[in-house]
Design a protein around this motif. Structure first.
Motif, PDB file in Angstrom:
ATOM      1  N   TYR A   1      11.630 -18.627   4.586  1.00  0.00           N
ATOM      2  CA  TYR A   1      12.794 -18.970   4.093  1.00  0.00           C
ATOM      3  C   TYR A   1      13.781 -17.854   4.397  1.00  0.00           C
ATOM      4  N   LEU A   2      13.492 -16.538   3.849  1.00  0.00           N
ATOM      5  CA  LEU A   2      14.217 -15.368   4.015  1.00  0.00           C
ATOM      6  C   LEU A   2      14.279 -15.006   5.369  1.00  0.00           C
ATOM      7  N   PHE A   3      13.431 -14.942   6.209  1.00  0.00           N
ATOM      8  CA  PHE A   3      13.198 -14.633   7.519  1.00  0.00           C
ATOM      9  C   PHE A   3      14.169 -15.508   8.300  1.00  0.00           C
ATOM     10  N   ASP A   4      14.239 -16.880   8.062  1.00  0.00           N
ATOM     11  CA  ASP A   4      15.295 -17.698   8.638  1.00  0.00           C
ATOM     12  C   ASP A   4      16.665 -17.452   8.219  1.00  0.00           C
ATOM     13  N   LEU A   5      16.867 -17.209   6.994  1.00  0.00           N
ATOM     14  CA  LEU A   5      18.161 -16.903   6.561  1.00  0.00           C
ATOM     15  C   LEU A   5      18.612 -15.848   7.232  1.00  0.00           C
TER      16      LEU A   5
ATOM     17  N   GLU B   1      11.333 -13.213  15.388  1.00  0.00           N
ATOM     18  CA  GLU B   1      10.100 -14.052  15.306  1.00  0.00           C
ATOM     19  C   GLU B   1       8.818 -13.309  15.398  1.00  0.00           C
ATOM     20  N   LYS B   2       8.679 -12.127  15.982  1.00  0.00           N
ATOM     21  CA  LYS B   2       7.657 -11.301  16.014  1.00  0.00           C
ATOM     22  C   LYS B   2       7.392 -10.607  14.930  1.00  0.00           C
ATOM     23  N   ALA B   3       8.664 -10.159  14.235  1.00  0.00           N
ATOM     24  CA  ALA B   3       8.562  -9.421  13.184  1.00  0.00           C
ATOM     25  C   ALA B   3       7.890 -10.369  11.987  1.00  0.00           C
ATOM     26  N   GLU B   4       8.223 -11.609  11.991  1.00  0.00           N
ATOM     27  CA  GLU B   4       7.911 -12.528  11.042  1.00  0.00           C
ATOM     28  C   GLU B   4       6.249 -12.878  11.004  1.00  0.00           C
ATOM     29  N   GLU B   5       5.912 -12.846  12.408  1.00  0.00           N
ATOM     30  CA  GLU B   5       4.577 -13.110  12.561  1.00  0.00           C
ATOM     31  C   GLU B   5       3.750 -11.709  12.150  1.00  0.00           C
ATOM     32  N   VAL B   6       4.053 -10.634  12.248  1.00  0.00           N
ATOM     33  CA  VAL B   6       3.504  -9.392  11.933  1.00  0.00           C
ATOM     34  C   VAL B   6       3.544  -9.373  10.654  1.00  0.00           C
ATOM     35  N   PHE B   7       4.403  -9.677   9.729  1.00  0.00           N
ATOM     36  CA  PHE B   7       4.595  -9.599   8.342  1.00  0.00           C
ATOM     37  C   PHE B   7       3.438 -10.475   7.951  1.00  0.00           C
ATOM     38  N   PHE B   8       3.505 -11.759   8.162  1.00  0.00           N
ATOM     39  CA  PHE B   8       2.406 -12.620   7.662  1.00  0.00           C
ATOM     40  C   PHE B   8       1.069 -12.290   7.954  1.00  0.00           C
ATOM     41  N   GLN B   9       0.794 -11.547   9.095  1.00  0.00           N
ATOM     42  CA  GLN B   9      -0.603 -10.960   9.591  1.00  0.00           C
ATOM     43  C   GLN B   9      -0.651  -9.900   8.242  1.00  0.00           C
TER      44      GLN B   9
END
Length: 203
Positions: free
Chosen positions: A91-95, A192-200
């Motif tokens: 949610y924070l990433f989307d916001l 989108e790439k930042a979100e992917e990296v953070f979850f990894q």
């Protein structure tokens, strides 16, 4: 007999000063903008402005405090409908991705970025910036990540302090780059790439 000035009237004037200051800071730059610029735009006298704020720096601090308060009230309200920590982080990433492209957000980012850099030369301002970062933004992410560890959503090997710092570095950096570079910056793709990296990183 002097007219009665209501609290609502005072608050409306204070808000008008802050809104005018944000426009002046974003258009001219925080360092270059003056109280006289705010007077010209707001139509409120210099003496009246000084009744509400001590200095130009004080205007910035109160402006940012107000936006910080609104942001976190919004986070808390939205989080009530989200069951998991991962949903809250998504949610924070989307916001920030959705808000980062808006003009008002760009103005705030440019003003914040300039003040953030200039604060290193003023001890009092540097202390305020550091306290807000540590005790509000970073603490918020650390607490969120720690709650995810307790529920098993976040790996216990994750250093929450580093992960929280990394999160805000990505958010601030991406949004500031977009505010400066505009259409030349691949904002959505980088987000989108930042979100992917953070979850990894946290799994």
């Amino acid at each position: 007999m002097a007219p009665i000035v209501t609290e609502e009237h005072k608050e409306n004037r204070r808000k008008k000063i802050l809104e005018s200051a944000l426009v002046c800071f974003s258009e001219k730059g925080f360092e270059a903008a003056t109280i006289d610029d705010i007077v010209a735009l707001s139509g409120i006298s210099k003496g009246s402005i000084y009744n509400y704020f001590k200095t130009k720096d004080d205007i910035y601090v109160q402006l940012m405090n107000e936006y910080t308060h609104l942001n976190f009230e919004h986070f808390k309200k939205s989080f009530r409908d989200l069951a998991s920590v991962k949903e809250k982080i998504h949610y924070l990433f989307d916001l920030y991705k959705n808000a980062g492209g808006k003009e008002k957000a760009k103005h705030l980012l440019l003003v914040h970025g300039e003040f953030f850099l200039s604060s290193s030369r003023k001890e009092e301002n540097h202390t305020l910036v550091l306290e807000r970062y540590r005790n509000v933004y970073k603490r918020f992410l650390i607490d969120l990540l720690e709650s995810g560890k307790n529920t098993g959503e976040i790996s216990n090997t994750v250093n929450s302090d580093i992960a929280a710092s990394f999160f805000w570095t990505m958010i601030d950096g991406i949004c500031l780059d977009h505010a400066v570079l505009g259409a030349n910056y691949p904002f959505s793709g980088v987000f989108e790439k930042a979100e992917e990296v953070f979850f990894q990183m946290i799994q």
